[in-house]
Design a protein around this motif. Sequence first.
Motif, PDB file in Angstrom:
ATOM      1  N   GLN A  11      16.937 -24.570  50.698  1.00  0.00           N
ATOM      2  CA  GLN A  11      16.860 -23.822  49.440  1.00  0.00           C
ATOM      3  C   GLN A  11      17.799 -24.428  48.400  1.00  0.00           C
ATOM      4  O   GLN A  11      17.437 -24.547  47.221  1.00  0.00           O
ATOM      5  CB  GLN A  11      17.211 -22.363  49.698  1.00  0.00           C
ATOM      6  CG  GLN A  11      16.177 -21.626  50.534  1.00  0.00           C
ATOM      7  CD  GLN A  11      16.653 -20.265  50.996  1.00  0.00           C
ATOM      8  OE1 GLN A  11      17.841 -19.932  50.886  1.00  0.00           O
ATOM      9  NE2 GLN A  11      15.747 -19.463  51.531  1.00  0.00           N
ATOM     10  N   ILE A  12      18.995 -24.807  48.831  1.00  0.00           N
ATOM     11  CA  ILE A  12      19.951 -25.429  47.911  1.00  0.00           C
ATOM     12  C   ILE A  12      19.420 -26.777  47.449  1.00  0.00           C
ATOM     13  O   ILE A  12      19.482 -27.121  46.264  1.00  0.00           O
ATOM     14  CB  ILE A  12      21.328 -25.577  48.580  1.00  0.00           C
ATOM     15  CG1 ILE A  12      21.938 -24.196  48.848  1.00  0.00           C
ATOM     16  CG2 ILE A  12      22.276 -26.419  47.722  1.00  0.00           C
ATOM     17  CD1 ILE A  12      23.148 -24.202  49.760  1.00  0.00           C
ATOM     18  N   GLN A  13      18.857 -27.538  48.385  1.00  0.00           N
ATOM     19  CA  GLN A  13      18.356 -28.863  48.034  1.00  0.00           C
ATOM     20  C   GLN A  13      17.215 -28.786  47.018  1.00  0.00           C
ATOM     21  O   GLN A  13      17.061 -29.682  46.179  1.00  0.00           O
ATOM     22  CB  GLN A  13      17.883 -29.597  49.296  1.00  0.00           C
ATOM     23  CG  GLN A  13      17.410 -31.002  49.002  1.00  0.00           C
ATOM     24  CD  GLN A  13      17.156 -31.823  50.243  1.00  0.00           C
ATOM     25  OE1 GLN A  13      17.817 -32.818  50.472  1.00  0.00           O
ATOM     26  NE2 GLN A  13      16.177 -31.427  51.052  1.00  0.00           N
ATOM     27  N   GLN A  14      16.440 -27.723  47.061  1.00  0.00           N
ATOM     28  CA  GLN A  14      15.338 -27.574  46.114  1.00  0.00           C
ATOM     29  C   GLN A  14      15.823 -27.432  44.674  1.00  0.00           C
ATOM     30  O   GLN A  14      15.052 -27.624  43.735  1.00  0.00           O
ATOM     31  CB  GLN A  14      14.476 -26.360  46.486  1.00  0.00           C
ATOM     32  CG  GLN A  14      13.587 -26.585  47.691  1.00  0.00           C
ATOM     33  CD  GLN A  14      12.618 -27.749  47.510  1.00  0.00           C
ATOM     34  OE1 GLN A  14      11.924 -27.832  46.502  1.00  0.00           O
ATOM     35  NE2 GLN A  14      12.587 -28.648  48.480  1.00  0.00           N
ATOM     36  N   THR A  15      17.101 -27.094  44.490  1.00  0.00           N
ATOM     37  CA  THR A  15      17.651 -26.962  43.140  1.00  0.00           C
ATOM     38  C   THR A  15      18.202 -28.289  42.626  1.00  0.00           C
ATOM     39  O   THR A  15      18.670 -28.366  41.488  1.00  0.00           O
ATOM     40  CB  THR A  15      18.763 -25.898  43.100  1.00  0.00           C
ATOM     41  OG1 THR A  15      19.915 -26.371  43.811  1.00  0.00           O
ATOM     42  CG2 THR A  15      18.295 -24.583  43.709  1.00  0.00           C
ATOM     43  N   MET A  16      18.162 -29.333  43.464  1.00  0.00           N
ATOM     44  CA  MET A  16      18.630 -30.661  43.063  1.00  0.00           C
ATOM     45  C   MET A  16      17.450 -31.464  42.501  1.00  0.00           C
ATOM     46  O   MET A  16      16.298 -31.198  42.847  1.00  0.00           O
ATOM     47  CB  MET A  16      19.243 -31.390  44.264  1.00  0.00           C
ATOM     48  CG  MET A  16      20.417 -30.657  44.889  1.00  0.00           C
ATOM     49  SD  MET A  16      20.983 -31.398  46.448  1.00  0.00           S
ATOM     50  CE  MET A  16      21.790 -32.881  45.828  1.00  0.00           C
ATOM     51  N   PRO A  17      17.723 -32.452  41.644  1.00  0.00           N
ATOM     52  CA  PRO A  17      16.636 -33.311  41.157  1.00  0.00           C
ATOM     53  C   PRO A  17      15.890 -33.938  42.337  1.00  0.00           C
ATOM     54  O   PRO A  17      16.509 -34.322  43.340  1.00  0.00           O
ATOM     55  CB  PRO A  17      17.371 -34.376  40.334  1.00  0.00           C
ATOM     56  CG  PRO A  17      18.661 -33.733  39.940  1.00  0.00           C
ATOM     57  CD  PRO A  17      19.031 -32.834  41.078  1.00  0.00           C
ATOM     58  N   MET A  22      17.104 -35.219  50.244  1.00  0.00           N
ATOM     59  CA  MET A  22      16.923 -35.946  51.486  1.00  0.00           C
ATOM     60  C   MET A  22      15.446 -35.937  51.880  1.00  0.00           C
ATOM     61  O   MET A  22      14.794 -34.899  51.795  1.00  0.00           O
ATOM     62  CB  MET A  22      17.770 -35.331  52.607  1.00  0.00           C
ATOM     63  CG  MET A  22      19.260 -35.457  52.379  1.00  0.00           C
ATOM     64  SD  MET A  22      20.233 -34.983  53.831  1.00  0.00           S
ATOM     65  CE  MET A  22      19.854 -33.242  53.932  1.00  0.00           C
ATOM     66  N   ARG A  23      14.965 -37.079  52.333  1.00  0.00           N
ATOM     67  CA  ARG A  23      13.578 -37.185  52.757  1.00  0.00           C
ATOM     68  C   ARG A  23      13.403 -36.571  54.142  1.00  0.00           C
ATOM     69  O   ARG A  23      14.272 -36.683  55.003  1.00  0.00           O
ATOM     70  CB  ARG A  23      13.139 -38.647  52.794  1.00  0.00           C
ATOM     71  CG  ARG A  23      13.304 -39.400  51.494  1.00  0.00           C
ATOM     72  CD  ARG A  23      12.521 -40.709  51.552  1.00  0.00           C
ATOM     73  NE  ARG A  23      12.639 -41.402  52.828  1.00  0.00           N
ATOM     74  CZ  ARG A  23      13.480 -42.413  53.051  1.00  0.00           C
ATOM     75  NH1 ARG A  23      14.295 -42.824  52.086  1.00  0.00           N
ATOM     76  NH2 ARG A  23      13.495 -43.012  54.238  1.00  0.00           N
ATOM     77  N   GLU A 293      23.570 -31.753  39.159  1.00  0.00           N
ATOM     78  CA  GLU A 293      23.045 -32.288  37.913  1.00  0.00           C
ATOM     79  C   GLU A 293      22.732 -33.787  38.079  1.00  0.00           C
ATOM     80  O   GLU A 293      23.487 -34.530  38.715  1.00  0.00           O
ATOM     81  CB  GLU A 293      24.053 -32.092  36.786  1.00  0.00           C
ATOM     82  CG  GLU A 293      24.374 -30.631  36.475  1.00  0.00           C
ATOM     83  CD  GLU A 293      25.368 -29.988  37.445  1.00  0.00           C
ATOM     84  OE1 GLU A 293      25.541 -28.755  37.383  1.00  0.00           O
ATOM     85  OE2 GLU A 293      25.966 -30.737  38.263  1.00  0.00           O
ATOM     86  N   GLU A 294      21.644 -34.238  37.485  1.00  0.00           N
ATOM     87  CA  GLU A 294      21.172 -35.610  37.670  1.00  0.00           C
ATOM     88  C   GLU A 294      22.214 -36.653  37.253  1.00  0.00           C
ATOM     89  O   GLU A 294      22.497 -37.596  38.002  1.00  0.00           O
ATOM     90  CB  GLU A 294      19.868 -35.822  36.892  1.00  0.00           C
ATOM     91  CG  GLU A 294      19.274 -37.201  37.113  1.00  0.00           C
ATOM     92  CD  GLU A 294      17.884 -37.343  36.494  1.00  0.00           C
ATOM     93  OE1 GLU A 294      17.321 -38.443  36.547  1.00  0.00           O
ATOM     94  OE2 GLU A 294      17.368 -36.338  35.963  1.00  0.00           O
ATOM     95  N   ARG A 295      22.790 -36.497  36.073  1.00  0.00           N
ATOM     96  CA  ARG A 295      23.762 -37.488  35.597  1.00  0.00           C
ATOM     97  C   ARG A 295      25.012 -37.502  36.478  1.00  0.00           C
ATOM     98  O   ARG A 295      25.593 -38.564  36.745  1.00  0.00           O
ATOM     99  CB  ARG A 295      24.142 -37.208  34.148  1.00  0.00           C
ATOM    100  CG  ARG A 295      23.047 -37.479  33.126  1.00  0.00           C
ATOM    101  CD  ARG A 295      23.584 -37.324  31.715  1.00  0.00           C
ATOM    102  NE  ARG A 295      24.599 -38.330  31.420  1.00  0.00           N
ATOM    103  CZ  ARG A 295      25.510 -38.220  30.446  1.00  0.00           C
ATOM    104  NH1 ARG A 295      25.533 -37.124  29.680  1.00  0.00           N
ATOM    105  NH2 ARG A 295      26.378 -39.173  30.235  1.00  0.00           N
ATOM    106  N   ALA A 296      25.422 -36.332  36.923  1.00  0.00           N
ATOM    107  CA  ALA A 296      26.613 -36.243  37.775  1.00  0.00           C
ATOM    108  C   ALA A 296      26.371 -36.920  39.124  1.00  0.00           C
ATOM    109  O   ALA A 296      27.219 -37.670  39.625  1.00  0.00           O
ATOM    110  CB  ALA A 296      27.009 -34.783  37.974  1.00  0.00           C
ATOM    111  N   LEU A 297      25.226 -36.652  39.734  1.00  0.00           N
ATOM    112  CA  LEU A 297      24.913 -37.252  41.025  1.00  0.00           C
ATOM    113  C   LEU A 297      24.778 -38.768  40.914  1.00  0.00           C
ATOM    114  O   LEU A 297      25.249 -39.513  41.780  1.00  0.00           O
ATOM    115  CB  LEU A 297      23.634 -36.642  41.590  1.00  0.00           C
ATOM    116  CG  LEU A 297      23.746 -35.193  42.066  1.00  0.00           C
ATOM    117  CD1 LEU A 297      22.370 -34.622  42.378  1.00  0.00           C
ATOM    118  CD2 LEU A 297      24.653 -35.088  43.286  1.00  0.00           C
TER     119      LEU A 297
END
Length: 316
Positions: A11-17, A22-23, A293-297
């Motif tokens: 659920q947490i991963q779904q909030t990431m870009p 992870m595949r 956040e995409e830029r942060a990651l």
Amino acid sequence: MSYSQQTAWRQIQQTMPEQYRMREDFLPQEEWLDWQGHRVHLDCYRNPQAPAKVILFHGVGTNGRQMQMVLGHFLATQGYETIAIDMPTYGMTQVNPNKIVTYDGWIQLGNDYIDLEKRKDDRPIFLYGLSAGGMETYDVAAKNGKVAGIIGMTFLDQRNLLVRKTTVRNWIIDRIGTPLMPLAIKLGLGGLKMPMSLVSKMSALSNSKATMQAFMQDSSSAANWVTLAFLHSYMYHQLVCEPEMFDVCPILLTQPEEDAWTPLALSEPFLARIKQVPVQTVLLPEGGHYPVEERALSALHQQVLHFIQQQLNKEI
């Protein structure tokens, strides 16, 4: 229990870009380590051909799988071996009911695990820690001495009153709760449990509402309950060595730019006292405390990769 049976991290991963998730065909392998009667869970991307290993430490609101999600998985795709440890009472680790879990125990576990890996082979070991895990990397490296570099997402010295005041949930905890902890321990109340979110500013773990909602439903991370004994050992922890004496390895602070829990000003006083090794600070644009956040990651991944490669090149 294992992460294969848990839905919280998904659920947490779904909030990431999407490109940072992870595949399903490349998830960490789960291992367990017997340590002082605890069945310690290890989330691993094993790679015997990797030039270095990275051991990841979570903080008091996260767990090992979430460390793989934010950094370890990426490093594994770049050819590094990564191992995330679920410290006792967090993640999938099964706690020895006859042992009192303390923050000092976490440091000892980190130290002992490095020794275990070093007995297998002598590849360089780097440490990464998010939140409270940042200072844990420092203490573990200082205790162990066999570390090539440490990367921290904040370095919090709890002896600093500004650090305590800023990171606890409110002034009641700061002015009353924390000072009363030593007395409570003396009265035998160390086994008393409470939600970590009751004493810390857990609501600032992420700047994403969707991410926070998922975190606060996860009893293996942000919704975890800890004992008074653990809180006391963390709040009153004495460093393994003072920063002026630290000479083990270079340090990289990866500071989220929009961290609402532990801003840069909390780490700067501690890092400014370190003079015997190189210390570098990089900002993660738009990043919250646990960056999704995409830029942060993107910045986190590239800066950590550069730091590790830089240290490895020095050893050649």
